[in-house]
Design a protein around this motif. Structure first.
Motif, PDB file in Angstrom:
ATOM      1  N   ARG A  76      53.036 149.066  84.360  1.00  0.00           N
ATOM      2  CA  ARG A  76      52.828 150.366  83.715  1.00  0.00           C
ATOM      3  C   ARG A  76      51.786 151.169  84.484  1.00  0.00           C
ATOM      4  NH1 ARG A  76      53.023 147.294  78.861  1.00  0.00           N
ATOM      5  NH2 ARG A  76      50.738 147.363  78.727  1.00  0.00           N
ATOM      6  N   ASP A  77      50.725 150.505  84.932  1.00  0.00           N
ATOM      7  CA  ASP A  77      49.713 151.199  85.750  1.00  0.00           C
ATOM      8  C   ASP A  77      50.320 151.688  87.054  1.00  0.00           C
ATOM      9  OD1 ASP A  77      47.739 150.780  83.863  1.00  0.00           O
ATOM     10  OD2 ASP A  77      46.972 148.962  84.822  1.00  0.00           O
ATOM     11  N   ARG A 111      52.239 154.830  86.338  1.00  0.00           N
ATOM     12  CA  ARG A 111      51.329 155.954  86.094  1.00  0.00           C
ATOM     13  C   ARG A 111      50.693 156.455  87.383  1.00  0.00           C
ATOM     14  NH1 ARG A 111      45.360 155.911  83.391  1.00  0.00           N
ATOM     15  NH2 ARG A 111      45.180 158.153  83.018  1.00  0.00           N
ATOM     16  N   TRP A 112      50.331 155.514  88.258  1.00  0.00           N
ATOM     17  CA  TRP A 112      49.642 155.854  89.497  1.00  0.00           C
ATOM     18  C   TRP A 112      50.544 155.710  90.714  1.00  0.00           C
ATOM     19  CZ3 TRP A 112      45.156 158.254  89.506  1.00  0.00           C
ATOM     20  CH2 TRP A 112      44.343 158.167  88.363  1.00  0.00           C
ATOM     21  N   ALA A 142      55.537 162.757  90.112  1.00  0.00           N
ATOM     22  CA  ALA A 142      55.947 161.741  89.146  1.00  0.00           C
ATOM     23  C   ALA A 142      56.379 160.476  89.874  1.00  0.00           C
ATOM     24  CB  ALA A 142      57.099 162.281  88.297  1.00  0.00           C
ATOM     25  N   ALA A 143      56.517 159.383  89.102  1.00  0.00           N
ATOM     26  CA  ALA A 143      56.898 158.105  89.703  1.00  0.00           C
ATOM     27  C   ALA A 143      58.206 158.217  90.477  1.00  0.00           C
ATOM     28  CB  ALA A 143      57.011 157.037  88.619  1.00  0.00           C
ATOM     29  N   GLY A 179      41.135 158.977  86.163  1.00  0.00           N
ATOM     30  CA  GLY A 179      42.307 159.699  85.706  1.00  0.00           C
ATOM     31  C   GLY A 179      42.806 160.628  86.796  1.00  0.00           C
ATOM     32  N   PRO A 180      44.110 160.935  86.805  1.00  0.00           N
ATOM     33  CA  PRO A 180      44.695 161.697  87.919  1.00  0.00           C
ATOM     34  C   PRO A 180      44.028 163.042  88.176  1.00  0.00           C
ATOM     35  CG  PRO A 180      46.414 160.718  86.579  1.00  0.00           C
ATOM     36  CD  PRO A 180      45.129 160.489  85.850  1.00  0.00           C
TER      37      PRO A 180
END
Length: 247
Positions: free
Chosen positions: A140-141, A144-145, A182-183, A217-218
């Motif tokens: 999940r990380d 997100r990243w 985005a991913a 955070g981004p």
């Protein structure tokens, strides 16, 4: 299957890939030496598994099909490997050749897939937040990243300039990309964020961004890296994409 060793790596591969394995290990040794001047930790004693087909690679690394499934069509060709804490799996050189498009840039980008996957190990070893290792939470990380995980691996491995045709395709057929990417766009567009940062603030700013691992955070991470407001960074990034699209 047989094994070929170098100082820092041990490759498992089919007998017919022995020559390709030698070339991969030599390139990885050079790459590790380069990264050792940039990062405190560059893992050694790493296993490299060279797969003869995309199917065998996917069966061996179940996270890879998941990551590929969420990726934009322009990016899927470049999911040619995966990684864990002490092991990288990647297509053998002859399979990478088959996977490439007719464009020289596509072949060059895919040829750097082993370095891309090893870069992930270095990123994870020098960041407390970014994988590897993988689990449900760390995946999940990763999602997100992904723009930073994949963007840093693309940037460190020298793939950014060779992905320009894929970037142009993504901008032509995928709609307006999100910022940070985005991913689904991380492999194709993530490296452009690092390339822009290098142009504006220098290589050291990129390395600091990679080491920080997104701890703030981004939005805050990008503002700290660029030393500018988020909206200003986004506008500069979109201009950068326009430049790439224009050639």
């Amino acid at each position: 299957w047989v094994e070929t060793e170098s100082l820092s790596f041990a490759a498992r591969h089919e007998t017919r890939d022995a020559e390709g394995a030698d070339a991969v290990l030599a390139a990885l040794e050079r790459f590790r030496a380069e990264l050792s001047e940039l990062f405190p930790v560059t893992p050694g004693d790493v296993s490299v598994v060279l797969h003869p087909s995309s199917l065998q690679l996917a069966l061996a690394q179940p996270w890879l099909p998941l990551a590929r499934a969420i990726a934009a069509p322009a990016a899927r060709r470049y999911f040619a490997g995966w990684f864990s804490a002490r092991e990288i799996h990647v297509l053998a050189p002859r399979a990478l050749e088959r996977r490439a498009s007719r464009l020289p840039d596509s072949r060059e980008a895919l040829a750097r897939s082993p370095e891309h996957e090893y870069a992930h190990l270095v990123i994870g070893a020098n960041s407390s937040l970014l994988p590897p290792p993988f689990g449900a939470r760390s995946f999940r990380d990763y999602v997100r990243w992904a723009w930073l995980c994949e963007g840093a691996a693309v940037w460190l491995s020298g793939q950014v300039r060779h992905l320009r045709p894929a970037i142009v395709r993504r901008l032509r057929e995928g709609g307006r990309p999100r910022f940070p990417p985005a991913a689904r766009d991380a492999v194709v567009l993530g490296g452009t964020v690092l390339a822009l940062l290098e142009r504006q603030a220098g290589r050291s700013a990129c390395l600091e961004l990679v080491r920080s691992g997104g701890s703030a955070g981004p939005r805050r991470t990008l503002e700290d890296a660029f030393g500018a407001p988020f909206g200003e960074i986004e506008r500069a990034w979109r201009r950068h994409l326009d430049e790439l699209r224009a050639g």
